[in-house]
Design an enzyme around this catalytic site. Structure first.
Site, PDB file in Angstrom:
ATOM      1  N   ASP A 242       0.883  -1.167   0.000  1.00  0.00           N
ATOM      2  CA  ASP A 242       0.000   0.000   0.000  1.00  0.00           C
ATOM      3  C   ASP A 242       0.923   1.219   0.000  1.00  0.00           C
ATOM      4  O   ASP A 242       1.744   1.378   0.906  1.00  0.00           O
ATOM      5  CB  ASP A 242      -0.878   0.021   1.255  1.00  0.00           C
ATOM      6  CG  ASP A 242      -1.935  -1.078   1.249  1.00  0.00           C
ATOM      7  OD1 ASP A 242      -2.088  -1.746   0.215  1.00  0.00           O
ATOM      8  OD2 ASP A 242      -2.606  -1.248   2.276  1.00  0.00           O
ATOM      9  N   ASP A 401     -13.264  -3.448  -1.413  1.00  0.00           N
ATOM     10  CA  ASP A 401     -12.989  -3.067  -0.013  1.00  0.00           C
ATOM     11  C   ASP A 401     -14.278  -3.214   0.796  1.00  0.00           C
ATOM     12  O   ASP A 401     -14.949  -2.228   1.100  1.00  0.00           O
ATOM     13  CB  ASP A 401     -12.508  -1.605   0.056  1.00  0.00           C
ATOM     14  CG  ASP A 401     -11.217  -1.375  -0.720  1.00  0.00           C
ATOM     15  OD1 ASP A 401     -10.305  -2.200  -0.606  1.00  0.00           O
ATOM     16  OD2 ASP A 401     -11.148  -0.365  -1.448  1.00  0.00           O
TER      17      ASP A 401
HETATM   18  O1  1PR Z   1     -10.460   3.333  -5.231  1.00  0.00           O
HETATM   19  O2  1PR Z   1      -9.541   2.708  -7.431  1.00  0.00           O
HETATM   20  O3  1PR Z   1      -8.597   4.621  -6.202  1.00  0.00           O
HETATM   21  O4  1PR Z   1      -8.207   2.311  -5.444  1.00  0.00           O
HETATM   22  C1  1PR Z   1      -7.657   2.550  -4.198  1.00  0.00           C
HETATM   23  C2  1PR Z   1      -6.993   1.283  -3.740  1.00  0.00           C
HETATM   24  O5  1PR Z   1      -6.359   1.531  -2.510  1.00  0.00           O
HETATM   25  C3  1PR Z   1      -7.969   0.148  -3.515  1.00  0.00           C
HETATM   26  O6  1PR Z   1      -7.441  -1.025  -4.071  1.00  0.00           O
HETATM   27  C4  1PR Z   1      -8.061   0.012  -2.001  1.00  0.00           C
HETATM   28  O7  1PR Z   1      -8.143  -1.341  -1.615  1.00  0.00           O
HETATM   29  C5  1PR Z   1      -6.729   0.593  -1.550  1.00  0.00           C
HETATM   30  N1  1PR Z   1      -6.827   1.303  -0.265  1.00  0.00           N
HETATM   31  C6  1PR Z   1      -7.408   2.491  -0.082  1.00  0.00           C
HETATM   32  N2  1PR Z   1      -7.238   2.861   1.208  1.00  0.00           N
HETATM   33  C7  1PR Z   1      -6.569   1.903   1.825  1.00  0.00           C
HETATM   34  C8  1PR Z   1      -6.152   1.894   3.221  1.00  0.00           C
HETATM   35  O8  1PR Z   1      -5.581   0.908   3.725  1.00  0.00           O
HETATM   36  N3  1PR Z   1      -6.417   2.982   3.953  1.00  0.00           N
HETATM   37  N4  1PR Z   1      -5.642  -0.207   1.142  1.00  0.00           N
HETATM   38  C9  1PR Z   1      -6.298   0.910   0.901  1.00  0.00           C
HETATM   39  C10 1PR Z   1      -6.129  -1.378   0.975  1.00  0.00           C
HETATM   40  C11 1PR Z   1      -5.862  -3.445   1.776  1.00  0.00           C
HETATM   41  C12 1PR Z   1      -4.976  -4.469   1.278  1.00  0.00           C
HETATM   42  C13 1PR Z   1      -3.988  -4.860   2.319  1.00  0.00           C
HETATM   43  C14 1PR Z   1      -4.528  -6.168   2.787  1.00  0.00           C
HETATM   44  C15 1PR Z   1      -3.548  -7.040   3.464  1.00  0.00           C
HETATM   45  N5  1PR Z   1      -5.283  -2.167   1.639  1.00  0.00           N
HETATM   46  O9  1PR Z   1      -4.423  -4.231   0.074  1.00  0.00           O
HETATM   47  O10 1PR Z   1      -2.760  -4.840   1.757  1.00  0.00           O
HETATM   48  O11 1PR Z   1      -5.643  -5.922   3.646  1.00  0.00           O
HETATM   49  O12 1PR Z   1      -3.142  -6.484   4.652  1.00  0.00           O
HETATM   50  P1  1PR Z   1      -2.671  -7.403   5.873  1.00  0.00           P
HETATM   51  O13 1PR Z   1      -1.993  -8.595   5.276  1.00  0.00           O
HETATM   52  O14 1PR Z   1      -1.699  -6.552   6.611  1.00  0.00           O
HETATM   53  O15 1PR Z   1      -3.899  -7.738   6.660  1.00  0.00           O
HETATM   54  P2  1PR Z   1      -9.262   3.295  -6.102  1.00  0.00           P
END
Ligand code: 1PR
Length: 547
Positions: A242, A401
């Site tokens: 991320d 999400d």
């Molecule tokens: O909406 O098309 O602009 O895409 C934004 C992207 O950013 C999406 O794929 C969304 O999942 C991601 N995103 C947005 N905010 C966050 C955040 O964490 N605040 N991250 C985020 C998503 C989730 C996973 C993470 C897993 C594994 N992160 O990718 O890596 O949950 O984590 P873990 O193994 O530590 O539990 P757009």
């Protein structure tokens, strides 16, 4: 344009018609010490000494581009000339008579046979991931690939071996039946898998081609004796980064707990877990099957002006020879000067910077809402449809999400509910559904993860990246109920994400559900578990894995 390498071992002509990511092929050639010369005019094909054709995109649009640029006859003549040629993926398929892709299209007609879509009951299509070969001829091209090694495939269509093309077949692969994995006749060869995405072993295949070690040997071919889970498509392990700018404007890898990426102390800074390019390289070296970058503030930033993210991709593709997925901000938008960009333009910038797949988050939710409001009619204008049409379904990942919502009675929602066998809601509720969110979990919408996945498959997406806000960063394991629901509904691969805390969480989710891959972030970034440990554990538990 010619790319110069120090003390070049020779020049290789590359047919890049600008329809996708060939950056890794280019980087593999340069890493091996050769110079790349791009084809800009038809006569540069006939002048080439060695030609590499990494076909990308859909069959129909590739043939259209070749026709418009008057490259069809020069390509056929080159292949007949006895000079070395290597096709990759679509570059193999285009050698055949034609394909049923794009409504039925004529190909170059060098190899007899028609390319058709994978079919089979419950067969997940596209075929994405690492699979084993059944090598039929002993030529130099695959001589460094051990008999039971796995190589990276990503495609929905394939050619099949038949008597008319038997003299071409170098290797086959099994996925819902035998299909053509590599062809070779004298100096003309091609692979359905991606050598440039198959790690060091794949780069070695290019080396054999570039150094002229592809001739047929009289030695007896050593056949693979591998069996059981050592053959066939592996379940993939994906490292996710991320990425966002911290408060100083530096691009960092961060990680949230249920999507909150700020430290809990007074300063509340964005958690900084390392540099994106360095971490991607480290995970590649540890054996990650893929690496994903999510630009988590992409929903509010302008990705085309977000040069650091494009730079991260460009630099990562120099050292990471497994597939790269990038997501964040793929949507139509208008900048502060009133200039409009389409989602296709944003995706194209990511592809040409080194992404093999793009992932769409928020925009997919809006697209699915409109799809259901319009009685599931497709107009071809959405981001998902346009990118899939241009780059192929396998290049379009939908990042979901979702957050669990408890209900007393399933009739309270129009979205698909399940009765939970594992948990109860705060007020003793027994049923739940998973609500899709947009803008990085900040806004819930009235559509479920199940409904989104079904709509996206129909609109042409090739894969689902299924996060879970409740489990993100918790280390308690993947949400099997959510992953089971979506992977049973989808005919496309599903990547389970969020919650991994130890190697057994990977084997658990592979055993309990139909998912094709599992993704983790926190445990890898905090160095609690190395990817190689996860792989060893999978092997021990008889889950097909690429070591
Ligand atoms: O909406 O098309 O602009 O895409 C934004 C992207 O950013 C999406 O794929 C969304 O999942 C991601 N995103 C947005 N905010 C966050 C955040 O964490 N605040 N991250 C985020 C998503 C989730 C996973 C993470 C897993 C594994 N992160 O990718 O890596 O949950 O984590 P873990 O193994 O530590 O539990 P757009």
């Amino acid at each position: 344009m010619t790319t110069f390498a120090a003390a070049s071992k020779g020049e290789v002509t590359l047919l890049d018609y600008g329809a996708g990511n060939v950056r890794s092929v280019r980087n593999a050639i340069i890493k091996l010490g050769f110079t790349v010369k791009d084809v800009t005019t038809a006569d540069e094909i006939s002048k080439a000494d060695k030609l590499i054709f990494p076909g990308v995109g859909a069959y129909g649009s590739a043939m259209d581009i070749l026709r418009e640029r008057d490259l069809i006859d020069p390509l056929k003549e080159y292949c007949a000339s006895g000079k070395p040629f290597m096709g990759v993926c679509l570059g193999l398929q285009l050698l055949f008579d034609g394909s049923e892709e794009s409504g039925g299209v004529e190909g170059l007609g060098i190899i007899p046979g028609t390319v058709r879509k994978f079919v089979g009951d419950d067969l997940i299509v596209p075929h994405i991931g690492w699979n084993t070969l059944d090598v039929k001829k002993n030529t130099g091209l695959l001589s460094d690939v051990p008999p039971n090694d796995r190589l990276y495939f990503v495609h929905s269509f394939r050619a099949t071996p038949e008597p008319a093309n038997s003299d071409w077949i170098l290797a086959t692969c099994d996925y819902g039946g035998e299909f053509v994995a590599a062809v070779q006749k004298n100096e003309v060869c091609a692979c359905q898998f991606h050598p440039e995405k198959s790690g060091a072993r794949g780069v070695g295949i290019f080396k054999n081609f570039l150094e002229g070690n592809i001739a047929e040997s009289d030695d007896e071919l050593v056949k693979s004796t591998a069996a059981g889970t050592d053959v066939g498509l592996a379940r993939r392990v994906i490292a996710c980064l991320d990425v966002r700018s911290n408060d100083n404007g530096d691009l960092v890898v961060t990680k949230g707990d249920s999507y909150d990426v700020r430290e809990k102390d007074d300063g509340g800074d964005v958690r900084n877990l390392g540099k994106p390019v360095e971490l991607a390289k480290k995970y590649y070296e540890q054996g990650a099957d893929e690496v994903a970058f999510l630009n988590i503030t992409g929903y509010r930033d302008l990705p085309l002006t977000d040069a650091p993210m494009l730079e991260v991709l460009k630099r990562s593709s120099e050292t990471v020879f497994v597939p790269l997925t990038v997501g964040g901000g793929i949507r139509d938008f208008t900048d502060s000067n009133g200039k409009s960009y389409t989602s296709l333009e944003v995706a194209s910038a990511y592809f040409s910077s080194g992404a093999d797949k793009i992932s769409i988050g928020s925009d997919a939710v809006y697209v699915a809402e409109n799809y259901y409001e319009n009685d599931k009619k497709k107009d071809g204008q959405t981001s998902v449809e346009q990118i899939s049409e241009r780059y192929g379904a396998q290049a379009v990942v939908i990042s979901i999400d979702p957050r669990r919502v408890w209900v007393k009675d399933p009739k309270e929602t129009k979205n698909k509910c399940i009765e939970s066998k594992k948990k109860k809601g705060p007020n003793g509720e027994t049923h739940c559904w998973w609500q899709c969110t947009v803008k990085g979990g900040r806004e819930g919408r009235d559509i479920g993860a199940y409904e989104l996945a079904v709509a996206m498959e129909d609109l042409g997406a090739g894969e689902i990246l299924l996060n879970c806000i409740d489990e993100d960063g918790q280390g308690n394991g993947f949400d099997h109920e959510l992953v089971g629901l979506v992977s049973d509904a989808a005919g496309i691969p599903v990547i389970a994400s969020s919650g991994a805390g130890k190697p057994s969480h990977f084997t658990d989710v592979f055993e309990a559900t139909n998912c094709s891959a599992a993704l983790a972030a926190g445990i890898f970034h905090r160095e609690e578990v190395a990817i190689s440990e996860v792989k060893e554990h999978m092997k021990k538990e008889n889950v097909p894995t690429r070591l």
